[in-house]
Design a protein around this motif. Structure first.
Motif, PDB file in Angstrom:
ATOM      1  N   SER A 105      44.073  53.539  38.621  1.00 53.80           N
ATOM      2  CA  SER A 105      43.807  53.560  40.369  1.00 53.80           C
ATOM      3  C   SER A 105      42.747  53.810  40.561  1.00 53.80           C
ATOM      4  N   LEU A 106      42.611  52.711  39.887  1.00 53.43           N
ATOM      5  CA  LEU A 106      40.961  51.747  40.039  1.00 53.43           C
ATOM      6  C   LEU A 106      41.037  50.631  41.402  1.00 53.43           C
ATOM      7  N   ARG A 107      40.579  50.865  42.248  1.00 53.69           N
ATOM      8  CA  ARG A 107      40.829  49.662  43.495  1.00 53.69           C
ATOM      9  C   ARG A 107      39.273  49.037  43.953  1.00 53.69           C
ATOM     10  N   GLY A 108      40.120  47.668  44.126  1.00 57.40           N
ATOM     11  CA  GLY A 108      38.355  46.644  43.720  1.00 57.40           C
ATOM     12  C   GLY A 108      38.934  45.488  44.138  1.00 57.40           C
ATOM     13  N   GLY A 109      38.017  44.901  44.895  1.00 55.13           N
ATOM     14  CA  GLY A 109      37.900  43.515  45.271  1.00 55.13           C
ATOM     15  C   GLY A 109      38.406  42.147  44.710  1.00 55.13           C
ATOM     16  N   ASN A 110      37.412  42.483  43.394  1.00 54.64           N
ATOM     17  CA  ASN A 110      37.723  41.152  42.391  1.00 54.64           C
ATOM     18  C   ASN A 110      36.834  40.403  42.338  1.00 54.64           C
ATOM     19  N   CYS A 111      35.909  40.651  42.840  1.00 58.71           N
ATOM     20  CA  CYS A 111      34.812  39.505  43.812  1.00 58.71           C
ATOM     21  C   CYS A 111      33.629  39.149  42.090  1.00 58.71           C
ATOM     22  N   ILE A 112      33.470  40.206  41.612  1.00 58.03           N
ATOM     23  CA  ILE A 112      32.925  40.084  40.496  1.00 58.03           C
ATOM     24  C   ILE A 112      32.915  39.105  39.086  1.00 58.03           C
ATOM     25  N   ILE A 154      45.404  36.057  39.514  1.00 59.07           N
ATOM     26  CA  ILE A 154      47.237  36.303  39.694  1.00 59.07           C
ATOM     27  C   ILE A 154      46.935  37.782  39.352  1.00 59.07           C
ATOM     28  N   GLU A 155      46.269  38.150  38.411  1.00 55.55           N
ATOM     29  CA  GLU A 155      46.450  39.782  37.848  1.00 55.55           C
ATOM     30  C   GLU A 155      46.167  40.368  38.917  1.00 55.55           C
ATOM     31  N   ALA A 156      45.060  40.034  39.750  1.00 56.53           N
ATOM     32  CA  ALA A 156      44.524  41.057  40.468  1.00 56.53           C
ATOM     33  C   ALA A 156      45.262  41.269  42.127  1.00 56.53           C
ATOM     34  N   ASP A 157      45.419  43.228  41.890  1.00 54.04           N
ATOM     35  CA  ASP A 157      46.269  44.065  42.620  1.00 54.04           C
ATOM     36  C   ASP A 157      45.575  45.082  43.151  1.00 54.04           C
ATOM     37  N   ASN A 158      45.872  45.122  44.241  1.00 51.48           N
ATOM     38  CA  ASN A 158      45.454  47.240  43.851  1.00 51.48           C
ATOM     39  C   ASN A 158      46.591  47.425  44.250  1.00 51.48           C
ATOM     40  N   LEU A 159      47.896  47.176  44.119  1.00 53.63           N
ATOM     41  CA  LEU A 159      49.400  48.076  44.658  1.00 53.63           C
ATOM     42  C   LEU A 159      50.400  47.869  43.479  1.00 53.63           C
ATOM     43  N   GLY A 160      49.990  46.566  42.724  1.00 52.08           N
ATOM     44  CA  GLY A 160      50.812  46.170  41.403  1.00 52.08           C
ATOM     45  C   GLY A 160      51.863  45.423  41.974  1.00 52.08           C
ATOM     46  N   GLN A 161      52.274  44.239  40.599  1.00 52.28           N
ATOM     47  CA  GLN A 161      53.497  43.180  40.521  1.00 52.28           C
ATOM     48  C   GLN A 161      54.260  43.994  41.049  1.00 52.28           C
ATOM     49  N   ILE A 162      55.151  43.102  42.041  1.00 50.51           N
ATOM     50  CA  ILE A 162      56.188  43.578  42.452  1.00 50.51           C
ATOM     51  C   ILE A 162      57.917  42.344  42.405  1.00 50.51           C
ATOM     52  N   GLU A 163      58.774  42.631  41.669  1.00 49.01           N
ATOM     53  CA  GLU A 163      59.884  40.869  42.572  1.00 49.01           C
ATOM     54  C   GLU A 163      58.992  40.139  43.546  1.00 49.01           C
ATOM     55  N   GLN A 164      59.647  39.019  43.362  1.00 49.61           N
ATOM     56  CA  GLN A 164      59.265  38.153  43.974  1.00 49.61           C
ATOM     57  C   GLN A 164      57.637  37.632  44.729  1.00 49.61           C
ATOM     58  N   TYR A 165      56.513  38.052  43.063  1.00 45.73           N
ATOM     59  CA  TYR A 165      55.419  38.627  43.475  1.00 45.73           C
ATOM     60  C   TYR A 165      54.055  37.215  43.844  1.00 45.73           C
ATOM     61  N   GLU A 166      53.903  37.121  45.158  1.00 47.98           N
ATOM     62  CA  GLU A 166      52.851  36.876  44.872  1.00 47.98           C
ATOM     63  C   GLU A 166      51.094  37.152  45.369  1.00 47.98           C
ATOM     64  N   PRO A 167      50.708  36.542  44.896  1.00 51.12           N
ATOM     65  CA  PRO A 167      49.247  36.844  44.301  1.00 51.12           C
ATOM     66  C   PRO A 167      48.626  37.922  46.224  1.00 51.12           C
TER      67      PRO A 167
END
Length: 377
Positions: free
Chosen positions: A226-233, A324-337
Motif C-alpha cells: 500500500s505504498l504509493r509513489g511517483g517512481n522518480c527516484i 513498466i512495473e511502476a503502478d499505484n493500482l496494480g497491473q491488469i489485463e490489456q496493461y499499459e504502463p
C-alpha cells in the motif's frame, strides 16, 4: 685515466649547458592557486577532477570570460552563454536552439549545473567522455558556433588580456588550454542551495503539499505494501536528482516513443541495440526554470511531463523496466504502463520539484557575465 676524466667533464658540461638552454627556452609554469570558497556537497557523492586540469582561481576566471565572449564563434556574435543563460540555470528556454547557421539544433539545451556528478558521458546521447572534449565541440560545430580552432587561437593571441589570463592559468594560448578553461568554469557551477537543500540541512520545513510531493518522488509504488509513489527516484538519484554514474546506468528510455519512432540515442555511441532510444537522465535541479523538457524539448510544462509519466508511456523494446512495473493500482489485463496518480498527487510532486530551484545559483555574481552587460535574448 686523466684523458677519460677530462672527456667526462666536457660531456657533463655540455649536457648541463643543453639542460639550461632547454629550461630557458620554455616559460616557467604558472603559479596557480586553488579555487577560493569551492565546496561540493557530500550528499551528491564522489566526484573526480582531472589531475591535469585542477580547479584553480586562474583557470576558472579565464573559463568564465571565454564562456561569455562571442569571440569563440566564427561571426564573433555567439557565446556559449547564448544557449546557456544563468537566469535559466544555464539553459535557454527553447526546444531547439539556433546557432550560427540558424538551423534548429537536434537536441534541447541541457543545464550545466553539477556536471561533476552523474554519468560522465556528455550530451544527451553520451557521445563525449569528458568535459574537456565536450567544451570544444559546440565551437567547431557549423550549426552552433562555427569557429575553427586554429583561427580561434590566433584571434585570442591578438587580445592582450587573454595573453595575460592564459599565461597566468596555463602558460600559453592553445586549443587544449581553451578546453581546460571552459571545463574548469563549468565544473565550478555547483547548485546546492535550494529550499530542498535547506530542508535537508534542517534549516526549513516544507509545506504539507511539498512534503507529500517529496515522499511520492522518493517512493517506488508497491501495491502489496500500500505504498504509493511517483517512481522518480528510480532514475533521478535522491540528492543529485540526476542519473547514476555507474557505466550507462544514467541513461534511460522513458517511454517517449514506440519502436518505429525511437531515435538511436546511446546506441549511436555503443552500437548496442539494447541502447536504442536511451538518453541521458538529467538532473532535476532548477527544473522549474529549464523548460521545455526532454531531449527534444517536446513538453512545455511540468504538468505535461507528469501527464506523460502518469498516462502517456509508449511501449517499446528498450523501455525501462522500472517504468513498466511502476503502478499505484496494480497491473491488469490489456496493461499499459501508468502510474495512476491522482490530480492531488501530481500537483504535490510538481510543488516538490519547485523546491529544487536555487535562487543563489541563478544570481551568483561569480557565475555571471564578466563583461557586465546583458546578452541579447
Amino acid at each position: 685515466m686523466k684523458i677519460k676524466a677530462i672527456v667526462a667533464l666536457i660531456i657533463s658540461a655540455a649536457l648541463s649547458s643543453v639542460a639550461m638552454w632547454l629550461v630557458s627556452s620554455y616559460p616557467p609554469a604558472p603559479k596557480v592557486t586553488v579555487l577560493d570558497n569551492f565546496s561540493a556537497p557530500f550528499v551528491f557523492g564522489k566526484f573526480t577532477v582531472p589531475k591535469e586540469n585542477p580547479l584553480t582561481n586562474e583557470g576558472v576566471k579565464l573559463g568564465r570570460r571565454l564562456f561569455y565572449d562571442p569571440i569563440l564563434s566564427g561571426s564573433n556574435l555567439i557565446a556559449c552563454a547564448h544557449c546557456h543563460k544563468q537566469s535559466r540555470a544555464f539553459t535557454d528556454g527553447l526546444a531547439h536552439s539556433l546557432g550560427e547557421s540558424a538551423v534548429p539544433l537536434p537536441f534541447n539545451t541541457p543545464t550545466l549545473a553539477n556536471l561533476m556528478w552523474g554519468p560522465q558521458h556528455f550530451f544527451w546521447d553520451g557521445r563525449v567522455p569528458s568535459l574537456e572534449i565536450q567544451a570544444l565541440m559546440p565551437i567547431t560545430n557549423p550549426d552552433e558556433m562555427n569557429q575553427g580552432l586554429d583561427e580561434l587561437v590566433a584571434e585570442l593571441q591578438q587580445v592582450e588580456e587573454y595573453r595575460q589570463l592564459f599565461a597566468s592559468a596555463y602558460g600559453e594560448i592553445s586549443q587544449e588550454n581553451i578546453a581546460k578553461a571552459l571545463s574548469a568554469f563549468q565544473r565550478s557551477l555547483v547548485s546546492a542551495n535550494s529550499r530542498y537543500d535547506q530542508f535537508l540541512a534542517g534549516e526549513i520545513r516544507l509545506t504539507d503539499e511539498e512534503e507529500l510531493g517529496r515522499k511520492l518522488f522518493m517512493a517506488h509504488p508497491d501495491v502489496k505494501a500500500s505504498l504509493r509513489g511517483g517512481n522518480c527516484i528510480d532514475c533521478h538519484s535522491q540528492f543529485l536528482t540526476g542519473g547514476f554514474d555507474t557505466q550507462y546506468d544514467g541513461f534511460s528510455n522513458n517511454g517517449l516513443d514506440s519502436d518505429e519512432d525511437l531515435l538511436p540515442g546511446l546506441m549511436a555511441v555503443t552500437g548496442k541495440p539494447e541502447h536504442r532510444g536511451l538518453f541521458k537522465v538529467p538532473t532535476l535541479r532548477n527544473i522549474a526554470l529549464t523548460a521545455p523538457y526532454m531531449h527534444d524539448g517536446r513538453f512545455k510544462t511540468l504538468e505535461e511531463v507528469l501527464d506523460h509519466y502518469n498516462q502517456g508511456i509508449k511501449l517499446s523494446s528498450t523501455l525501462s523496466p522500472l517504468i513498466i512495473e511502476a503502478d499505484n493500482l496494480g497491473q491488469i489485463e490489456q496493461y499499459e504502463p501508468s502510474l495512476n496518480l491522482s490530480g492531488r498527487e501530481k500537483k504535490a510532486i510538481i510543488a516538490f520539484l519547485h523546491t529544487l530551484t536555487d535562487e543563489q545559483f541563478i544570481t551568483d555574481a561569480k557565475f555571471s557575465n564578466p563583461f557586465k552587460q546583458e546578452l541579447k535574448n
